[in-house]
Design a protein around this motif. Structure first.
Motif, PDB file in Angstrom:
ATOM      1  N   PRO A 193     -16.893  -8.009   3.730  1.00  0.00           N
ATOM      2  CA  PRO A 193     -16.701  -6.825   4.572  1.00  0.00           C
ATOM      3  C   PRO A 193     -15.887  -7.178   5.818  1.00  0.00           C
ATOM      4  CG  PRO A 193     -19.024  -7.145   4.049  1.00  0.00           C
ATOM      5  CD  PRO A 193     -18.293  -8.366   3.588  1.00  0.00           C
ATOM      6  N   ILE A 194     -15.273  -6.160   6.401  1.00  0.00           N
ATOM      7  CA  ILE A 194     -14.517  -6.349   7.631  1.00  0.00           C
ATOM      8  C   ILE A 194     -15.166  -5.513   8.735  1.00  0.00           C
ATOM      9  CG2 ILE A 194     -12.812  -4.567   7.013  1.00  0.00           C
ATOM     10  CD1 ILE A 194     -10.707  -6.370   8.455  1.00  0.00           C
ATOM     11  N   LEU A 195     -15.449  -6.156   9.862  1.00  0.00           N
ATOM     12  CA  LEU A 195     -16.081  -5.528  11.018  1.00  0.00           C
ATOM     13  C   LEU A 195     -14.970  -5.151  11.995  1.00  0.00           C
ATOM     14  CD1 LEU A 195     -18.899  -4.940  12.341  1.00  0.00           C
ATOM     15  CD2 LEU A 195     -18.659  -7.160  13.441  1.00  0.00           C
ATOM     16  N   VAL A 196     -14.760  -3.835  12.174  1.00  0.00           N
ATOM     17  CA  VAL A 196     -13.567  -3.328  12.851  1.00  0.00           C
ATOM     18  C   VAL A 196     -13.850  -2.823  14.262  1.00  0.00           C
ATOM     19  CG1 VAL A 196     -11.713  -1.615  12.722  1.00  0.00           C
ATOM     20  CG2 VAL A 196     -12.570  -2.679  10.628  1.00  0.00           C
ATOM     21  N   HIS A 197     -13.072  -3.342  15.184  1.00  0.00           N
ATOM     22  CA  HIS A 197     -13.029  -2.877  16.570  1.00  0.00           C
ATOM     23  C   HIS A 197     -11.867  -1.882  16.650  1.00  0.00           C
ATOM     24  CE1 HIS A 197     -13.072  -3.383  21.007  1.00  0.00           C
ATOM     25  NE2 HIS A 197     -11.789  -3.120  20.867  1.00  0.00           N
ATOM     26  N   SER A 198     -12.102  -0.695  17.223  1.00  0.00           N
ATOM     27  CA  SER A 198     -11.018   0.307  17.240  1.00  0.00           C
ATOM     28  C   SER A 198     -10.997   1.148  18.512  1.00  0.00           C
ATOM     29  CB  SER A 198     -11.146   1.222  16.023  1.00  0.00           C
ATOM     30  OG  SER A 198     -12.380   1.919  16.061  1.00  0.00           O
ATOM     31  N   ARG A 199     -11.266   0.528  19.650  1.00  0.00           N
ATOM     32  CA  ARG A 199     -11.348   1.286  20.906  1.00  0.00           C
ATOM     33  C   ARG A 199     -10.026   1.962  21.251  1.00  0.00           C
ATOM     34  NH1 ARG A 199     -14.402  -1.672  25.364  1.00  0.00           N
ATOM     35  NH2 ARG A 199     -12.923  -3.268  24.780  1.00  0.00           N
ATOM     36  N   LYS A 200     -10.086   3.287  21.365  1.00  0.00           N
ATOM     37  CA  LYS A 200      -8.940   4.152  21.671  1.00  0.00           C
ATOM     38  C   LYS A 200      -7.852   4.074  20.602  1.00  0.00           C
ATOM     39  CE  LYS A 200     -10.518   5.524  25.720  1.00  0.00           C
ATOM     40  NZ  LYS A 200     -11.022   6.857  25.908  1.00  0.00           N
ATOM     41  N   GLY A 201      -8.176   3.464  19.469  1.00  0.00           N
ATOM     42  CA  GLY A 201      -7.239   3.378  18.353  1.00  0.00           C
ATOM     43  C   GLY A 201      -7.926   3.748  17.049  1.00  0.00           C
TER      44      GLY A 201
END
Length: 188
Positions: A128-136
């Motif tokens: 699995p991929i743990l995704v950071h997406s702040r303001k994106g």
């Protein structure tokens, strides 16, 4: 597993206590597993070391988007090779993604190049991929869909309701941001 809680995203290196105390406190609080997210090479090595010492710690290896911009593409590629060599020791790729609050829109293409490499790696090694997406959030979701990513955890997600519905429709997961305690929209 004797516990009901799993911390799917923790930066253990930021806690000003001994690793023994951190694990002990987690157990007392009912946390049976701690997914320790590495965000740069120095932390990656520590997380792997802690996971060997404590069965409660599971490694999630990646590079935070701002760190990746500072490291440059060659060093990022070296770290991706290191992570792939250690694929049997990890449970997840992350924390990786897009950071548009601290970095301007002019960095988006560079961030997407790096993010794409991590998406490809997660699919190649079937993690699995743990995704950071702040303001994106929108850009991250579209890119993950374009690359046909299947095993996705949107970390600390603050996106719109329509994005949440899209994530659920894709069969992906969300972690709950800490602001849920004070934010009625997030509670809903």
């Amino acid at each position: 597993l004797n516990s009901m809680f799993i911390d799917v995203h923790c930066h253990i290196e930021m806690i000003e206590k001994s690793i023994e105390e951190i694990v002990g406190n987690a157990k007392k609080a009912g946390v049976g597993l701690i997914l320790a997210s590495a965000v740069h090479p120095g932390v990656t090595r520590k997380v792997l070391e802690w996971a060997e010492k404590f069965s409660e710690i599971k490694p999630s290896l990646g590079i935070y988007p701002i760190e990746a911009l500072e490291m440059g593409e060659e060093k990022v590629d070296e770290e991706i090779k290191f992570i792939e060599k250690n694929k049997g020791k990890i449970v997840c790729i992350g924390e990786v993604g897009l950071e548009m609050k601290e970095a301007g829109p002019e960095t988006l293409e560079s961030q997407k190049r790096t993010f794409g490499k991590f998406i490809d790696l997660s699919m190649k090694i079937n993690k699995p991929i743990l995704v950071h997406s702040r303001k994106g959030e929108k850009e991250a979701i579209e890119f993950l869909e374009e690359k046909k990513a299947k095993k996705v955890i949107m970390h600390c997600f603050f996106g719109k309701r329509s994005f949440i519905e899209r994530i659920v429709k894709n069969g992906w997961y969300l972690t709950v941001p800490t602001c849920v305690k004070h934010n009625a929209q997030m509670q809903e």
